[in-house]
Design an enzyme around this catalytic site. Structure first.
Site, short mmCIF file in Angstrom:
data_model
loop_
_atom_site.label_atom_id
_atom_site.label_comp_id
_atom_site.label_asym_id
_atom_site.label_seq_id
_atom_site.Cartn_x
_atom_site.Cartn_y
_atom_site.Cartn_z
N LYS A 47 42.95 37.86 43.97
CA LYS A 47 41.91 38.43 44.47
C LYS A 47 40.44 37.93 43.78
O LYS A 47 39.72 37.66 44.44
CB LYS A 47 41.87 40.11 44.11
CG LYS A 47 42.77 40.84 45.05
CD LYS A 47 42.83 42.47 44.58
CE LYS A 47 43.72 43.06 45.77
NZ LYS A 47 45.20 43.23 45.09
N ASP B 101 38.08 50.45 48.57
CA ASP B 101 39.14 50.78 49.35
C ASP B 101 39.34 52.17 49.81
O ASP B 101 40.38 52.59 50.16
CB ASP B 101 40.49 50.37 48.20
CG ASP B 101 41.60 49.71 48.90
OD1 ASP B 101 41.45 49.29 50.18
OD2 ASP B 101 42.44 49.42 48.27
N GLN C 198 43.35 48.70 40.82
CA GLN C 198 44.68 48.10 41.36
C GLN C 198 45.75 49.18 41.06
O GLN C 198 45.82 49.81 40.12
CB GLN C 198 45.25 46.83 40.43
CG GLN C 198 46.22 46.48 40.45
CD GLN C 198 46.51 44.98 41.42
OE1 GLN C 198 45.25 45.00 42.17
NE2 GLN C 198 47.41 44.50 41.29
#
Ligand code: NAP
Length: 294
Positions: free
Chosen positions: A58, A125, A102
């Protein structure tokens, strides 16, 4: 041998993701020209090499399109408060446009606490309940990266969803739940009739066989095989689980690719299907949040 004379279409995410990343890089250049460097803060709590590698990918992808990264890596047995503090610090920083956490996190860290610690305006997200609420209401600021990536992939390959029977296997907050909510919303390119399966679903095969489009996201290697599909199903496998083999390690999905491929009209590879799309969507989301702040 495929049941399809013209062959089963491979829903390759790599070229679609490359196009998206090119567009994102252009948006980053415009922001930089105006004096803003889009910046992503990442928070992880792991010492698992596979998880650390995902994070590194990422960070590399961000660097390639010009997004700056501020990483925080905590050891898995650190107190949960350190995780919440890192998220709050990133959320409050004027230099940060987007915050990514994460998952999975260690079991002593409460998912709800994490979600609520992220500033909704920097929630890359769609973790925060405010943003999930907006998504359910049909108006998300950004879509969760995996769900957004899957929708973009299906659109790129002209897979029509309106009116189709669509089965999602998995109901996690990160993937299955938001994805199902996006798929059935009343909007052009959506409008599917959605069935959601989970570990308590009693007859999984009945639900997978009824599907025109099947999307799996449960992390159960080869849970679905060709016998569980009706002819011409479109199969999207979001999972990527590392398994031991005689030759070392392999990344596999929830779908047994070899037996499913002849039955499917189109199928994603693992790796190379949903994975690159998720990464591309994440980058897009960082830039969208940075544009909104700028
Ligand atoms: P998760 O939080 O563990 O959720 C798994 C879901 O699958 C749960 O809803 C669970 O049901 C359901 N499930 C488990 N076993 C099942 C079974 N035998 N039959 C039916 N449903 C079952 O996982 P996640 O975070 O959503 O991730 C799912 C997978 O996607 C993982 O392999 C992960 O590595 C992968 N992933 C891929 C990407 C990408 O970029 N492609 C990104 C993120 C994650 P319950 O709710 O009843 O427990």
């Amino acid at each position: 041998m495929s049941d399809h004379p013209e062959g089963t279409e491979l829903l390759d995410g790599r070229p679609v993701a490359a196009g998206s990343r090119e567009r994102t890089a252009g948006r980053v250049r415009s922001l930089r020209d105006e004096g803003t460097t889009p910046t992503l803060a990442t928070i992880a709590m792991t010492d698992d090499p596979a998880s650390e590698r995902f994070l590194e990918l990422k960070h590399e992808a961000c660097g390639e399109v010009g997004i700056a990264v501020r990483p925080t890596l905590l050891v898995p047995d650190a107190p949960a408060e350190r995780c919440y503090d890192a998220i709050e610090t990133a959320s409050e920083s004027t230099a940060v446009d987007a915050v990514f956490v994460q998952v999975p996190l260690p079991s002593h860290v409460e998912e709800f606490g994490v979600r609520e610690s992220i500033a909704p305006t920097k929630d890359v997200d769609c973790f925060h309940s405010t943003n999930l609420g907006r998504l359910v209401d049909g108006d998300p600021v950004v879509k969760p990266a995996t769900a957004g990536g899957i929708l973009t992939l299906l659109d790129a390959y002209d897979i029509a969803l309106a009116g189709c029977d669509l089965t999602v296997v998995g109901r996690s907050t990160a993937i299955g739940r938001p994805l199902a909510n996006l798929l059935w919303r009343k909007a052009p390119g959506h409008d599917a009739t959605v069935t959601v399966c989970h570990s308590f679903t009693s007859d999984l095969m009945a639900r997978t066989r009824q599907a025109d489009v099947l999307i799996t996201a449960c992390g159960e290697p080869r849970l679905v095989d060709g016998a569980m599909l009706s002819p011409d199903t479109v199969v999207v496998d979001a999972s990527a689980t590392r398994v031991e083999t005689d030759d070392g390690q392999e990344v596999v999905g929830d779908v047994d690719f070899e037996s499913a491929r002849p039955k499917a009209s189109a199928i994603t590879p693992v790796p190379g299907g949903v994975g690159p799309m998720t990464l591309a969507s994440l980058l897009e989301n960082v830039v969208t949040l940075a544009e909104r702040r700028a």
